[in-house]
Scaffold this motif. Structure first.
Motif: not given
Length: 195
Positions: A137, A140, A80
């Motif tokens: 994850s 992304r 992130e």
């Protein structure tokens, strides 16, 4: 009543039991876990375990879920934080080479989860949920096939490097991650990682 560790006066008892269960799994293996060993490791009365958990299956599912969520949280946070494709690739390298697993104990516990889930199908959902979180994850920053390949690469390198007397160094891991990301997409004649 002072000194009591029952009920509301001990709000973290369930978490202590789960942490103790993981400690016992790490020390003895999932196959040799008993309520008595967990109670002793947690420092709680044996009856506390059956108060919170119907059976060993329920307890181990909760404990392994706790492990998966903990590792997934660190894994996801690194990805992130990545703001560019290069930073995303570096995050994958860090997941493999750094301490995203936290400890060698957590890696050992993941082996135990894999083995236990093969014999107890109801635990496979913990594995599937963990894989979904990892791939989400990665997604992304990467297309679905690349995310799947990188997820397998993370697992494979982590396992190999934990037992190999000459683990793959960071520069070589980075080269392999780049090769996976820059692979030629089937039928497009070009590199999937370039524009």
């Amino acid at each position: 009543m002072t000194g009591s560790t029952r009920g509301p006066n001990d709000p973290r008892r369930r978490e202590r039991i789960l942490d103790a269960a993981l400690d016992v799994v790490a020390e003895h293996g999932a196959i040799k876990v008993t309520f008595r060993r967990i109670a002793e490791a947690a420092g709680v009365p044996l009856g506390s375990l059956t108060y919170y958990f119907d059976d060993m299956q329920h307890l181990l599912t909760a404990a392994f879920t706790r492990l998966a969520e903990s590792v997934s949280s660190r894994y996801g946070a690194l990805l992130e934080a990545a703001g560019t494709p290069e930073e995303a690739q570096e995050a994958v390298v860090e997941i493999i080479c750094g301490k995203v697993w936290g400890t060698d104990r957590n890696l050992l516990l993941s082996y135990e989860l894999y083995a236990f889930a093969t014999r107890h199908p109801e635990l496979r959902e913990v594995m599937r949920s963990w894989m979904r979180a990892s791939r989400e994850s990665l997604a992304r920053h990467f297309d679905p096939l690349t995310a799947r390949a990188l997820d397998a690469l993370v697992e494979g390198f982590s396992i190999h490097n934990s037992v190999d007397p000459g683990p793959t160094d960071r520069a070589d891991v980075a080269a392999v991650v780049r090769a996976v990301v820059d692979r030629r997409a089937p039928g497009d004649g070009g590199s999937a990682g370039t524009g």
